[in-house]
Design a protein around this motif. Sequence first.
Motif, short mmCIF file in Angstrom:
data_model
loop_
_atom_site.label_atom_id
_atom_site.label_comp_id
_atom_site.label_asym_id
_atom_site.label_seq_id
_atom_site.Cartn_x
_atom_site.Cartn_y
_atom_site.Cartn_z
N ASP A 195 0.92 -1.03 -0.16
CA ASP A 195 0.39 -0.10 0.13
C ASP A 195 0.57 1.40 -0.17
N GLY A 196 2.12 1.32 0.09
CA GLY A 196 3.18 2.22 -0.15
C GLY A 196 3.35 2.68 1.29
N THR A 197 3.45 1.80 2.07
CA THR A 197 3.90 2.52 3.65
C THR A 197 4.69 1.88 4.29
N ARG A 198 5.48 2.67 5.43
CA ARG A 198 6.68 1.44 5.84
C ARG A 198 6.09 0.72 6.57
N PRO A 199 7.28 -0.58 6.52
CA PRO A 199 5.90 -0.97 8.36
C PRO A 199 6.47 -0.76 9.66
N ALA A 200 6.04 -0.59 10.41
CA ALA A 200 5.92 -0.42 11.53
C ALA A 200 7.16 -1.03 12.35
N GLU A 201 8.31 -0.02 13.32
CA GLU A 201 9.55 -1.02 13.66
C GLU A 201 9.22 -0.96 15.61
N ILE A 202 10.03 -1.38 15.78
CA ILE A 202 9.73 -2.37 17.43
C ILE A 202 10.05 -1.06 18.03
N SER A 203 9.03 -0.68 19.41
CA SER A 203 9.71 0.21 19.59
C SER A 203 10.16 0.20 20.86
N ILE A 204 11.31 0.65 20.82
CA ILE A 204 12.09 0.71 21.92
C ILE A 204 12.22 1.86 22.69
N ASN A 205 11.77 1.53 23.97
CA ASN A 205 11.50 3.01 25.06
C ASN A 205 12.74 2.99 25.53
N ARG A 206 12.88 4.09 26.07
CA ARG A 206 14.52 4.47 26.27
C ARG A 206 13.79 5.41 27.86
N MET A 257 18.62 4.40 29.63
CA MET A 257 18.67 3.32 29.50
C MET A 257 16.98 2.57 28.15
N TYR A 258 17.74 1.88 27.78
CA TYR A 258 16.99 0.77 26.69
C TYR A 258 16.24 -0.42 27.67
N GLU A 259 14.76 -0.24 26.77
CA GLU A 259 14.00 -1.16 28.00
C GLU A 259 13.81 -2.44 26.65
N CYS A 260 13.74 -3.42 27.31
CA CYS A 260 13.05 -4.30 26.78
C CYS A 260 11.54 -4.54 26.40
N PRO A 261 11.20 -4.66 25.01
CA PRO A 261 9.02 -4.82 25.32
C PRO A 261 8.89 -5.82 25.77
N SER A 262 9.62 -6.63 26.08
CA SER A 262 8.42 -8.10 26.65
C SER A 262 9.22 -8.16 28.26
N CYS A 263 9.88 -7.85 28.77
CA CYS A 263 10.05 -8.51 30.49
C CYS A 263 10.39 -6.80 30.78
N HIS A 264 11.06 -5.79 30.45
CA HIS A 264 10.95 -4.81 30.86
C HIS A 264 12.61 -4.90 31.56
N ASN A 265 13.26 -5.40 31.33
CA ASN A 265 14.29 -5.02 31.74
C ASN A 265 15.23 -3.66 31.28
N LEU A 266 16.04 -3.73 31.50
CA LEU A 266 16.92 -2.02 31.53
C LEU A 266 18.26 -2.70 31.20
N TYR A 267 18.41 -2.06 29.57
CA TYR A 267 20.26 -1.74 29.36
C TYR A 267 20.87 -0.68 29.41
N LYS A 268 22.46 -0.54 29.13
CA LYS A 268 22.43 0.65 28.95
C LYS A 268 22.64 0.47 27.25
N TRP A 269 23.21 -0.19 26.62
CA TRP A 269 23.33 -0.51 25.22
C TRP A 269 22.13 -1.04 24.35
N LYS A 270 21.68 -0.53 23.13
CA LYS A 270 21.09 -1.19 22.81
C LYS A 270 21.34 -2.24 22.10
N LYS A 271 22.41 -2.19 21.19
CA LYS A 271 22.93 -4.11 20.82
C LYS A 271 23.01 -4.51 22.22
N SER A 272 23.20 -4.28 23.26
CA SER A 272 23.06 -5.97 24.17
C SER A 272 21.80 -5.86 24.86
N MET A 273 20.38 -4.74 24.40
CA MET A 273 19.30 -5.09 24.48
C MET A 273 18.55 -5.98 23.34
#
Length: 117
Positions: free
Chosen positions: A30-41, A45-61
Motif C-alpha cells: 500500500d506504499g507505507t513503511r512497516p512499523a519498527e519495534i518500539s524501543i523505549n528509553r 536506558m533501553y528497555e526490553c519490550p517483553s520483560c522490561h529489563n533495562l540495558y545501557k546499550w541498544k546492542k545488549s538489549m
Amino acid sequence: MTRHYRYECGTPQRFECPYCDLLKWAIKSDGTRPAEISINRRNGMYECPSCHNLYKWKKSMLAHLRHRCKQPPRFECSHCTMKNHQKTHIMRHLRVHHPHLKALFFDRKLGVYFRPR
C-alpha cells in the motif's frame, strides 16, 4: 545511494525479522513503511519490550531479545538443578560448588554433555 536504487528502492521485501514483523527498507504494497519495534528509553536506558529489563546499550538489549528473553536457560549442571544462559557461569559453578566431582554440564540446544577444559 546507487546500490539502494539498484537493489532496494521499490523492490518487494526480501528479508524478515524472525522475532517480529520488522522490515527496515521494504515498502508495503500500500506504499507505507512497516512499523519498527518500539524501543523505549527510560532514564537513558533501553528497555526490553517483553520483560522490561533495562540495558545501557541498544546492542545488549537486542542480544537479550535474541538469546535470553522468554527462553529457557541453555546450560545445566549435571550434578544439581543449577541452570544458566551462559557457559562460563556453569563452568564457574562447577569449579566452586563441585570441585570434587567430575566437571560435566548439559547443553540443551545441542542435546549433549560437555566436559570443560
